[in-house]
Structure formats: structure tokens, C-alpha cells
Motif scaffolding. Sequence first.
Motif, PDB file in Angstrom:
ATOM      1  N   GLU A 145       0.857  -1.334   0.144  1.00  0.00           N
ATOM      2  CA  GLU A 145      -0.154  -0.176  -0.031  1.00  0.00           C
ATOM      3  C   GLU A 145       0.924   1.317   0.008  1.00  0.00           C
ATOM      4  OE1 GLU A 145      -2.929   2.275  -0.618  1.00  0.00           O
ATOM      5  OE2 GLU A 145      -2.886   0.177  -0.740  1.00  0.00           O
ATOM      6  N   SER A 146       2.111   1.294   0.748  1.00  0.00           N
ATOM      7  CA  SER A 146       3.133   2.256   0.762  1.00  0.00           C
ATOM      8  C   SER A 146       3.280   2.583  -0.685  1.00  0.00           C
ATOM      9  CB  SER A 146       3.964   2.149   1.764  1.00  0.00           C
ATOM     10  OG  SER A 146       3.735   2.109   3.069  1.00  0.00           O
ATOM     11  N   LEU A 147       3.929   1.194  -1.455  1.00  0.00           N
ATOM     12  CA  LEU A 147       4.188   1.590  -2.644  1.00  0.00           C
ATOM     13  C   LEU A 147       3.175   2.368  -3.666  1.00  0.00           C
ATOM     14  CD1 LEU A 147       6.239  -1.842  -3.442  1.00  0.00           C
ATOM     15  CD2 LEU A 147       7.151   0.664  -3.049  1.00  0.00           C
ATOM     16  N   ARG A 148       1.972   1.771  -3.415  1.00  0.00           N
ATOM     17  CA  ARG A 148       0.828   2.427  -4.429  1.00  0.00           C
ATOM     18  C   ARG A 148       0.795   4.131  -4.038  1.00  0.00           C
ATOM     19  NH1 ARG A 148      -1.475  -2.083  -2.228  1.00  0.00           N
ATOM     20  NH2 ARG A 148      -1.660  -3.687  -3.750  1.00  0.00           N
ATOM     21  N   ALA A 149       0.902   4.349  -2.974  1.00  0.00           N
ATOM     22  CA  ALA A 149       0.812   5.748  -2.720  1.00  0.00           C
ATOM     23  C   ALA A 149       2.107   6.551  -2.542  1.00  0.00           C
ATOM     24  CB  ALA A 149       0.056   5.874  -1.248  1.00  0.00           C
ATOM     25  N   ALA A 150       3.234   5.944  -2.820  1.00  0.00           N
ATOM     26  CA  ALA A 150       4.543   6.605  -2.725  1.00  0.00           C
ATOM     27  C   ALA A 150       4.491   8.036  -3.237  1.00  0.00           C
ATOM     28  CB  ALA A 150       5.520   5.750  -3.163  1.00  0.00           C
ATOM     29  N   PHE A 151       4.039   8.257  -4.424  1.00  0.00           N
ATOM     30  CA  PHE A 151       4.158   9.539  -5.255  1.00  0.00           C
ATOM     31  C   PHE A 151       3.022  10.563  -4.954  1.00  0.00           C
ATOM     32  CE2 PHE A 151       6.936   6.961  -7.730  1.00  0.00           C
ATOM     33  CZ  PHE A 151       8.083   7.654  -7.792  1.00  0.00           C
ATOM     34  N   ASP A 152       1.999  10.196  -4.195  1.00  0.00           N
ATOM     35  CA  ASP A 152       0.861  10.914  -3.925  1.00  0.00           C
ATOM     36  C   ASP A 152       1.243  12.286  -3.143  1.00  0.00           C
ATOM     37  OD1 ASP A 152      -0.738   8.673  -4.779  1.00  0.00           O
ATOM     38  OD2 ASP A 152      -1.713   8.369  -3.047  1.00  0.00           O
ATOM     39  N   ALA A 192       4.216   6.700 -10.632  1.00  0.00           N
ATOM     40  CA  ALA A 192       3.252   6.290  -9.855  1.00  0.00           C
ATOM     41  C   ALA A 192       2.246   5.115 -10.185  1.00  0.00           C
ATOM     42  CB  ALA A 192       2.220   7.449  -9.187  1.00  0.00           C
ATOM     43  N   ARG A 193       2.038   5.312 -11.480  1.00  0.00           N
ATOM     44  CA  ARG A 193       1.157   4.180 -11.985  1.00  0.00           C
ATOM     45  C   ARG A 193       2.080   2.748 -12.230  1.00  0.00           C
ATOM     46  NH1 ARG A 193      -0.641   8.248 -15.266  1.00  0.00           N
ATOM     47  NH2 ARG A 193       0.847   7.717 -16.942  1.00  0.00           N
ATOM     48  N   ARG A 194       3.141   3.011 -12.582  1.00  0.00           N
ATOM     49  CA  ARG A 194       4.043   1.889 -12.834  1.00  0.00           C
ATOM     50  C   ARG A 194       4.410   1.103 -11.385  1.00  0.00           C
ATOM     51  NH1 ARG A 194       6.902   5.216 -16.641  1.00  0.00           N
ATOM     52  NH2 ARG A 194       8.718   5.468 -14.845  1.00  0.00           N
ATOM     53  N   LEU A 195       4.553   2.034 -10.370  1.00  0.00           N
ATOM     54  CA  LEU A 195       4.858   1.471  -9.129  1.00  0.00           C
ATOM     55  C   LEU A 195       3.516   0.902  -8.435  1.00  0.00           C
ATOM     56  CD1 LEU A 195       7.053   1.286  -6.984  1.00  0.00           C
ATOM     57  CD2 LEU A 195       6.508   3.651  -6.017  1.00  0.00           C
ATOM     58  N   GLU A 209       0.771  -4.197  -7.390  1.00  0.00           N
ATOM     59  CA  GLU A 209      -0.238  -5.026  -7.532  1.00  0.00           C
ATOM     60  C   GLU A 209       0.249  -6.560  -8.327  1.00  0.00           C
ATOM     61  OE1 GLU A 209      -3.881  -6.768  -7.329  1.00  0.00           O
ATOM     62  OE2 GLU A 209      -3.166  -4.964  -6.442  1.00  0.00           O
ATOM     63  N   GLN A 210       1.363  -6.507  -9.082  1.00  0.00           N
ATOM     64  CA  GLN A 210       1.672  -7.723  -9.591  1.00  0.00           C
ATOM     65  C   GLN A 210       2.352  -8.523  -8.562  1.00  0.00           C
ATOM     66  OE1 GLN A 210       4.211  -6.166 -12.787  1.00  0.00           O
ATOM     67  NE2 GLN A 210       2.852  -6.042 -14.169  1.00  0.00           N
ATOM     68  N   ALA A 211       3.118  -7.743  -7.527  1.00  0.00           N
ATOM     69  CA  ALA A 211       3.592  -8.686  -6.723  1.00  0.00           C
ATOM     70  C   ALA A 211       2.418  -9.555  -5.625  1.00  0.00           C
ATOM     71  CB  ALA A 211       4.458  -7.719  -5.568  1.00  0.00           C
ATOM     72  N   ARG A 212       1.397  -8.721  -5.371  1.00  0.00           N
ATOM     73  CA  ARG A 212       0.387  -9.083  -4.613  1.00  0.00           C
ATOM     74  C   ARG A 212      -0.276 -10.601  -5.557  1.00  0.00           C
ATOM     75  NH1 ARG A 212      -5.000  -9.373  -3.664  1.00  0.00           N
ATOM     76  NH2 ARG A 212      -5.733  -7.953  -5.290  1.00  0.00           N
TER      77      ARG A 212
END
Length: 115
Positions: free
Chosen positions: A32-39, A67-70, A75-78
Motif C-alpha cells: 500500500e505504501s508503494l501504491r501511494a509513494a508518489f501521492d 506512480a502508475r508503474r509503481l 499489484e503484480q507482487a500481490r
Amino acid sequence: MCDDGTGNHEMVANPRREQIRATLTNLAPGLESLRAAFDPAERATMSAGAWTGAPADRFGDGLSARARRLGRAAEQAREQLLEELAAEPEQVRRCETYGTIPGWPLTLPPVGSRG
């Protein structure tokens, strides 16, 4: 030989499934932190209007793409872990699990004790 001498195999819960579930649980906050890292950067520079013009737009587009790539990578890891979980059987023969030797793994006394 992996049976009890009668040709029967004792089936037990697959420990690998639990390991994968635990990994998913432990990784969830990090993903979740990765998904929001650039927010915060997107909010500070783009949404707040701190920087405007063509260079700002290009910077913002690059930031959004990263941000989209991250987010996709998280999501791919999950998804990969979920695929691994789905591929594991619910139960396995006891002899296929770790720690089938009585007393193994050895438990060691705490460091500094004289146990």
C-alpha cells in the motif's frame, strides 16, 4: 517411505499455504505504501498549484507515470503471491512438510542462559 506402514499417508495442513498467507499479510502495508509513494509529491506540486506551466505539466506527467508503474508493480507482487497460494494444495502428506523428524528443529536455549 512416507506412509504409516499400511499404505496410508497422514494428511496435514500444507504449511507453505500458511507461509504465503503470512507473507501476504506482512507485505500488505508495504504494498500500500508503494501504491501511494508518489501521492504527496503529486499533491504538493500539481494539485496545490505550486508549480505551473509546460515544464510543470511534463514533470507532473512523468510523476503520474511513475506512480502508475509503481502501483502496477505492487499489484503484480500481490497477484503473484495469490497465484502461488492458489497453486498450493490445502493438505499434503506429513512427510512432505518440514520438521517431520521428532525433536526437529532443535530448540535452543536463549543466549546467555545455561540451559
